[in-house]
Design a protein around this motif. Structure first.
Motif, PDB file in Angstrom:
ATOM      1  N   LYS A   1       0.841  -1.189   0.000  1.00  0.00           N
ATOM      2  CA  LYS A   1       0.000   0.000   0.000  1.00  0.00           C
ATOM      3  C   LYS A   1       0.884   1.249   0.000  1.00  0.00           C
ATOM      4  O   LYS A   1       1.219   1.797   1.059  1.00  0.00           O
ATOM      5  N   ILE A   2       1.303   1.664  -1.191  1.00  0.00           N
ATOM      6  CA  ILE A   2       2.140   2.849  -1.335  1.00  0.00           C
ATOM      7  C   ILE A   2       1.453   3.838  -2.276  1.00  0.00           C
ATOM      8  O   ILE A   2       0.571   3.474  -3.048  1.00  0.00           O
ATOM      9  N   ARG A   3       1.878   5.077  -2.215  1.00  0.00           N
ATOM     10  CA  ARG A   3       1.296   6.098  -3.071  1.00  0.00           C
ATOM     11  C   ARG A   3       1.774   5.925  -4.510  1.00  0.00           C
ATOM     12  O   ARG A   3       2.875   5.436  -4.759  1.00  0.00           O
ATOM     13  N   PHE A   4       0.939   6.324  -5.458  1.00  0.00           N
ATOM     14  CA  PHE A   4       1.260   6.266  -6.885  1.00  0.00           C
ATOM     15  C   PHE A   4       1.576   4.834  -7.351  1.00  0.00           C
ATOM     16  O   PHE A   4       2.403   4.622  -8.226  1.00  0.00           O
ATOM     17  N   ARG A   5       0.931   3.857  -6.718  1.00  0.00           N
ATOM     18  CA  ARG A   5       1.217   2.463  -7.046  1.00  0.00           C
ATOM     19  C   ARG A   5       0.896   2.158  -8.504  1.00  0.00           C
ATOM     20  O   ARG A   5       1.690   1.513  -9.195  1.00  0.00           O
ATOM     21  N   THR A   6      -0.247   2.627  -9.004  1.00  0.00           N
ATOM     22  CA  THR A   6      -0.638   2.358 -10.389  1.00  0.00           C
ATOM     23  C   THR A   6       0.324   3.008 -11.376  1.00  0.00           C
ATOM     24  O   THR A   6       0.718   2.389 -12.372  1.00  0.00           O
ATOM     25  N   ALA A   7       0.721   4.241 -11.104  1.00  0.00           N
ATOM     26  CA  ALA A   7       1.658   4.943 -11.988  1.00  0.00           C
ATOM     27  C   ALA A   7       3.009   4.238 -12.019  1.00  0.00           C
ATOM     28  O   ALA A   7       3.627   4.103 -13.079  1.00  0.00           O
ATOM     29  N   LEU A   8       3.466   3.762 -10.882  1.00  0.00           N
ATOM     30  CA  LEU A   8       4.755   3.070 -10.818  1.00  0.00           C
ATOM     31  C   LEU A   8       4.717   1.757 -11.584  1.00  0.00           C
ATOM     32  O   LEU A   8       5.713   1.371 -12.217  1.00  0.00           O
ATOM     33  N   ARG A   9       3.573   1.083 -11.569  1.00  0.00           N
ATOM     34  CA  ARG A   9       3.455  -0.157 -12.334  1.00  0.00           C
ATOM     35  C   ARG A   9       3.635   0.125 -13.823  1.00  0.00           C
ATOM     36  O   ARG A   9       4.291  -0.626 -14.540  1.00  0.00           O
ATOM     37  N   GLY A  10       3.031   1.208 -14.295  1.00  0.00           N
ATOM     38  CA  GLY A  10       3.190   1.574 -15.701  1.00  0.00           C
ATOM     39  C   GLY A  10       4.615   1.934 -16.036  1.00  0.00           C
ATOM     40  O   GLY A  10       5.137   1.558 -17.091  1.00  0.00           O
ATOM     41  N   ILE A  11       5.290   2.649 -15.133  1.00  0.00           N
ATOM     42  CA  ILE A  11       6.674   3.046 -15.371  1.00  0.00           C
ATOM     43  C   ILE A  11       7.581   1.823 -15.442  1.00  0.00           C
ATOM     44  O   ILE A  11       8.450   1.732 -16.318  1.00  0.00           O
ATOM     45  N   PHE A  12       7.389   0.876 -14.539  1.00  0.00           N
ATOM     46  CA  PHE A  12       8.238  -0.312 -14.528  1.00  0.00           C
ATOM     47  C   PHE A  12       7.995  -1.211 -15.734  1.00  0.00           C
ATOM     48  O   PHE A  12       8.852  -2.024 -16.084  1.00  0.00           O
ATOM     49  N   PHE A  13       6.831  -1.071 -16.375  1.00  0.00           N
ATOM     50  CA  PHE A  13       6.539  -1.905 -17.543  1.00  0.00           C
ATOM     51  C   PHE A  13       7.079  -1.301 -18.840  1.00  0.00           C
ATOM     52  O   PHE A  13       7.142  -1.980 -19.862  1.00  0.00           O
TER      53      PHE A  13
ATOM     54  N   PRO B   1      10.098  -0.650 -20.082  1.00  0.00           N
ATOM     55  CA  PRO B   1      11.174  -1.332 -20.825  1.00  0.00           C
ATOM     56  C   PRO B   1      10.689  -2.463 -21.716  1.00  0.00           C
ATOM     57  O   PRO B   1      11.331  -2.775 -22.725  1.00  0.00           O
ATOM     58  N   ASN B   2       9.559  -3.078 -21.367  1.00  0.00           N
ATOM     59  CA  ASN B   2       9.072  -4.213 -22.143  1.00  0.00           C
ATOM     60  C   ASN B   2       8.431  -3.799 -23.462  1.00  0.00           C
ATOM     61  O   ASN B   2       8.335  -4.604 -24.382  1.00  0.00           O
ATOM     62  N   VAL B   3       7.983  -2.548 -23.571  1.00  0.00           N
ATOM     63  CA  VAL B   3       7.302  -2.097 -24.787  1.00  0.00           C
ATOM     64  C   VAL B   3       8.213  -1.278 -25.689  1.00  0.00           C
ATOM     65  O   VAL B   3       7.822  -0.909 -26.796  1.00  0.00           O
ATOM     66  N   MET B   4       9.419  -0.992 -25.242  1.00  0.00           N
ATOM     67  CA  MET B   4      10.357  -0.203 -26.039  1.00  0.00           C
ATOM     68  C   MET B   4      11.168  -1.115 -26.957  1.00  0.00           C
ATOM     69  O   MET B   4      11.417  -2.288 -26.644  1.00  0.00           O
ATOM     70  N   SER B   5      11.578  -0.592 -28.089  1.00  0.00           N
ATOM     71  CA  SER B   5      12.360  -1.351 -29.058  1.00  0.00           C
ATOM     72  C   SER B   5      13.717  -1.729 -28.474  1.00  0.00           C
ATOM     73  O   SER B   5      14.461  -0.872 -27.982  1.00  0.00           O
TER      74      SER B   5
END
Length: 287
Positions: free
Chosen positions: A93-105, A107-111
């Motif tokens: 239970k941390i702040r900006f959890r949803t945003a951090l999940r997107g940030i950590f993902f 590298p997987n969508v970049m060329s």
């Protein structure tokens, strides 16, 4: 035949035909050519198992297998340690959890190739600059030109890229764990580490198995990460099996020979995957 079964039939057949034409037939052709001396063009003749026998005496192929397995095993371990740690942190239970999940993902969508050239710049210029400022002789020059250290750059890049997907799988597994278990454990006085050992890790054992198998399989096929960083160099120090197959088969006129290498490599990957599944699934049962 009911309307539902007919619909299902016509949905499956096109996919089956496409898979058979663009996957199964080329695979069978490759296996066939591995028993010939075909160079990728011109005439050919059967040579039996000569290509397979010659592989075991080829020092370049032996070195590529050694490099690939060392790289794959180390990268698999690092990816799963990092991904599990990040996933547990993001599940808290941390702040900006949803945003951090997107940030950590991201590298997987970049060329891989595009980002690879960025990492090339970092290892060729940024890291040597920092190394010189800190007085480190080892890192004051590009490690990509060092036969003993170039593989480290590939590991760093590959782990950074692959951790994102592993995090998503671990997060999916963590979502299946009832929060009541942690509440009960906390009441009984269990700390964070004990909760992880007794609750979290045993209950996501299946996701751990999937991540380990997929990670090792993907790293054994490493190719894109090497091209922008070292291109297999210095010399042949960072040549993976896939890179050797590509260069020998499509650029070196050894199509049949490298096809035999590809068939052998396929068998090795399947064997390792089955071995992994057997060991890890046993651990799931014990957990």
């Amino acid at each position: 035949m009911t309307r539902t079964s007919r619909t299902f039939y016509w949905m499956v057949v096109p996919a089956f035909v496409l898979f058979f034409v663009f996957h199964t037939i080329p695979v069978l052709q490759g296996v066939f050519y591995s028993f010939t001396d075909y160079a990728g063009y011109g005439d050919w003749s059967f040579v039996g198992f000569d290509n397979y026998a010659n592989i075991f005496g080829d020092e370049r192929i032996r070195d590529s297998y050694l490099f690939t397995f060392q790289f794959a095993i180390l990268s698999t371990v690092l990816v799963n340690i990092l991904a599990l740690a990040i996933a547990v942190g993001l599940n808290a239970k941390i702040r900006f959890r949803t945003a951090l999940r997107g940030i950590f993902f991201l590298p997987n969508v970049m060329s891989i190739l595009v980002v690879g050239y960025i990492f090339n710049y970092l290892f060729s210029y940024s890291l040597p600059y920092l190394g010189a400022k800190l007085g480190s002789e080892t890192f004051s020059t590009s490690i990509l030109a060092n036969e003993d250290l170039a593989w480290l750059a590939i590991v760093v890049f590959a782990v950074w890229n692959a951790t994102a997907f592993a995090v998503i799988l671990y997060l999916a597994g963590l979502q299946t764990i009832p929060t009541e278990l942690y509440e009960a454990a906390a009441i009984d006085g269990a700390g964070a580490w004990r909760q992880f050992r007794r609750i979290t890790f045993p209950l996501i054992a299946a996701f751990f198995t999937i991540n380990m198998v997929l990670s090792l399989k993907n790293f054994l096929n490493v190719f894109d990460h090497i091209i922008p960083l070292t291109d297999g160099g210095p010399g042949t120090a960072t040549e993976s099996i896939s890179l050797v197959i590509y260069r020998g088969g499509f650029q070196g006129g050894d199509f049949a020979y490298q096809t035999a290498n590809a068939v052998l490599f396929f068998i090795v990957i399947v064997a390792f995957s089955l071995f992994q599944l057997r060991i890890l699934m046993r651990r799931e049962v014990r957990a």
